[in-house]
Write a protein that holds these residues in place. Structure first.
Motif, PDB file in Angstrom:
ATOM      1  N   LEU A 254       8.363   1.189 -14.390  1.00  0.00           N
ATOM      2  CA  LEU A 254       7.639   0.484 -13.315  1.00  0.00           C
ATOM      3  C   LEU A 254       6.190   0.182 -13.703  1.00  0.00           C
ATOM      4  CD1 LEU A 254       8.779   2.397 -10.095  1.00  0.00           C
ATOM      5  CD2 LEU A 254       9.566   0.168 -10.927  1.00  0.00           C
ATOM      6  N   GLY A 255       5.647   0.965 -14.608  1.00  0.00           N
ATOM      7  CA  GLY A 255       4.252   0.765 -15.000  1.00  0.00           C
ATOM      8  C   GLY A 255       3.267   1.314 -13.985  1.00  0.00           C
ATOM      9  N   LYS A 256       3.756   2.047 -12.999  1.00  0.00           N
ATOM     10  CA  LYS A 256       2.881   2.722 -12.035  1.00  0.00           C
ATOM     11  C   LYS A 256       3.633   3.952 -11.527  1.00  0.00           C
ATOM     12  CE  LYS A 256       4.597   0.241  -8.006  1.00  0.00           C
ATOM     13  NZ  LYS A 256       4.301  -0.448  -6.774  1.00  0.00           N
ATOM     14  N   LYS A 257       2.889   4.880 -10.936  1.00  0.00           N
ATOM     15  CA  LYS A 257       3.519   6.111 -10.442  1.00  0.00           C
ATOM     16  C   LYS A 257       3.702   6.007  -8.938  1.00  0.00           C
ATOM     17  CE  LYS A 257       3.296  10.377 -12.946  1.00  0.00           C
ATOM     18  NZ  LYS A 257       2.764  11.719 -13.005  1.00  0.00           N
ATOM     19  N   ILE A 258       4.931   5.938  -8.494  1.00  0.00           N
ATOM     20  CA  ILE A 258       5.177   5.935  -7.049  1.00  0.00           C
ATOM     21  C   ILE A 258       5.505   7.365  -6.596  1.00  0.00           C
ATOM     22  CG2 ILE A 258       5.956   3.524  -7.029  1.00  0.00           C
ATOM     23  CD1 ILE A 258       8.844   4.639  -6.696  1.00  0.00           C
ATOM     24  N   VAL A 259       5.387   7.578  -5.294  1.00  0.00           N
ATOM     25  CA  VAL A 259       5.700   8.890  -4.708  1.00  0.00           C
ATOM     26  C   VAL A 259       7.176   8.892  -4.306  1.00  0.00           C
ATOM     27  CG1 VAL A 259       5.187  10.484  -2.804  1.00  0.00           C
ATOM     28  CG2 VAL A 259       3.334   9.146  -3.867  1.00  0.00           C
ATOM     29  N   ILE A 260       7.865   9.972  -4.643  1.00  0.00           N
ATOM     30  CA  ILE A 260       9.290  10.100  -4.318  1.00  0.00           C
ATOM     31  C   ILE A 260       9.476  11.129  -3.200  1.00  0.00           C
ATOM     32  CG2 ILE A 260      11.568  10.810  -5.191  1.00  0.00           C
ATOM     33  CD1 ILE A 260      10.630   8.192  -6.421  1.00  0.00           C
ATOM     34  N   MET A 261      10.202  10.696  -2.158  1.00  0.00           N
ATOM     35  CA  MET A 261      10.502  11.599  -1.031  1.00  0.00           C
ATOM     36  C   MET A 261      12.009  11.619  -0.784  1.00  0.00           C
ATOM     37  SD  MET A 261       7.541  10.264   1.571  1.00  0.00           S
ATOM     38  CE  MET A 261       7.735  11.604   2.737  1.00  0.00           C
ATOM     39  N   HIS A 262      12.455  12.675  -0.120  1.00  0.00           N
ATOM     40  CA  HIS A 262      13.875  12.789   0.254  1.00  0.00           C
ATOM     41  C   HIS A 262      13.925  13.803   1.398  1.00  0.00           C
ATOM     42  CE1 HIS A 262      18.181  13.342   0.123  1.00  0.00           C
ATOM     43  NE2 HIS A 262      18.339  12.646  -0.999  1.00  0.00           N
ATOM     44  N   PRO A 263      14.634  13.471   2.493  1.00  0.00           N
ATOM     45  CA  PRO A 263      14.671  14.427   3.604  1.00  0.00           C
ATOM     46  C   PRO A 263      15.567  15.634   3.336  1.00  0.00           C
ATOM     47  CG  PRO A 263      16.041  12.517   4.099  1.00  0.00           C
ATOM     48  CD  PRO A 263      15.340  12.219   2.793  1.00  0.00           C
ATOM     49  N   GLY A 264      16.437  15.539   2.323  1.00  0.00           N
ATOM     50  CA  GLY A 264      17.398  16.597   2.056  1.00  0.00           C
ATOM     51  C   GLY A 264      18.560  16.550   3.059  1.00  0.00           C
ATOM     52  N   PRO A 265      19.712  17.119   2.727  1.00  0.00           N
ATOM     53  CA  PRO A 265      20.029  17.712   1.432  1.00  0.00           C
ATOM     54  C   PRO A 265      20.214  16.642   0.355  1.00  0.00           C
ATOM     55  CG  PRO A 265      21.969  17.728   2.853  1.00  0.00           C
ATOM     56  CD  PRO A 265      20.848  17.215   3.685  1.00  0.00           C
TER      57      PRO A 265
END
Ligand code: CP
Length: 308
Positions: A254-265
């Motif tokens: 991507l050439g940039k750092k994105i934030v990764i989220m996940h509600p789980g499970p």
């Protein structure tokens, strides 16, 4: 300051001031739970019942811990071990629990609108801990709180919700919460797993994962909820992963750092690989940590409305 609502039934019943108040209160409680003594005596006179008609790990334990950190008395109810199995109705079940002098009911239920229904028929404060495919308001609050913590603010941020939006209560609550705070929201997934009405909420649909990730600051990744599907919405798990699974190679390109989220499970290897879930771009465990402070804030603010 007080919440504008008597219950927490969904984000759609909150306004921006409510969210700001919840976050300010959660900031205070987050400092409390990082102290050696993690409890405050605020709710010693309040009794809370946690009613879970569906399975849960994070939400159930997080609510229970939040209640105990506030010094409330807590009782837990699991439908599978209760007299619901003998045919008792929801209203009878809850009224019997309320007869034991319970003030607040936290409920997860498989039916859409179960919390709203209960709030009209019983005399207690109701907190929706997830109603079917409808809303999961405390999850959306802790998600926004975590974005605010990581990026400084939610306003103006670009968030893409990736995956099975159709069966997700997290997605709808997140869309409402993020838009209230001035974020831009897109969804990305197979067209069969995107509700047809989603664009009427001001949400754009992107079916190309690479384009969606190039656009966003944050990707909130959802599990494919096979347990809610009467039919198959996608040919195979392998094809789903090829088109919509997030792996480190995709992120590195991507050439940039994105934030990764996940509600789980998390279904590791399906919607997200382990290296991504466990990477420094992931705030998945921060979401879980923040869930306790955010739920303490919601419970505390609703309890302030109870006349003692
Ligand atoms: N995020 C969430 O609702 O997880 P649980 O189903 O484990 O509560």
């Amino acid at each position: 300051m007080s919440l504008s609502t008597e219950h927490l039934l969904g984000i759609k019943y909150l306004n921006k001031q409510d969210i700001d108040l919840i976050f300010k209160t959660a900031d205070h409680f987050k400092a409390v739970i990082n102290r050696p003594i993690k409890k405050v005596p605020s709710l010693r006179d309040i009794t809370i019942a946690n009613l879970f008609f569906e399975n849960s790990t994070r939400t159930k334990l997080s609510f229970e811990l939040a209640e105990k950190r506030l010094s409330a008395d807590v009782i837990n109810f699991s439908a599978s071990q209760s007299s619901v199995k003998k045919g008792e109705t929801l209203i009878d079940t809850v009224n019997n629990i309320l007869a034991m002098k319970v003030d607040i009911v936290v409920m997860r239920h498989p039916n859409v609108g179960a919390g709203v229904f209960l709030s009209k028929h019983v005399d207690a404060k109701i907190i929706n801990a997830g109603d079917g495919t409808h809303e999961h308001p405390t999850q959306a609050l802790l998600d926004s709180y975590s974005i605010r913590e990581k990026l400084g603010s939610v306003k103006g941020k670009k968030i893409v919700i990736v995956g099975d939006v159709l069966h997700s209560r997290v997605a709808l609550s997140n869309i409402f919460a993020l838009q209230l705070q001035g974020a831009k929201v897109k969804v990305c997934g197979p067209t069969t797993l995107i509700p047809k009405h989603i664009t009427s909420l001001g949400v754009e649909v992107e079916t190309n994962l690479k384009k969606a990730l190039e656009w966003c600051d944050v990707a909130n990744v959802l599990r494919v909820q096979n347990e809610r599907m009467a039919i198959n919405y996608f040919p195979s798990t392998r094809e789903y992963t090829q088109l919509f699974g997030i792996n480190q190679e995709i992120l590195d390109n991507l050439g940039k750092k994105i934030v990764i989220m996940h509600p789980g499970p998390i279904n590791r290897g399906v919607e997200i690989t382990s290296d991504v879930a466990d990477s420094d771009q992931s705030i998945i465990l921060n979401q879980v940590e923040n869930g306790v402070a955010v739920r303490m804030a919601v419970i505390y603010l609703l309890a302030q409305q109870i006349k003692r």
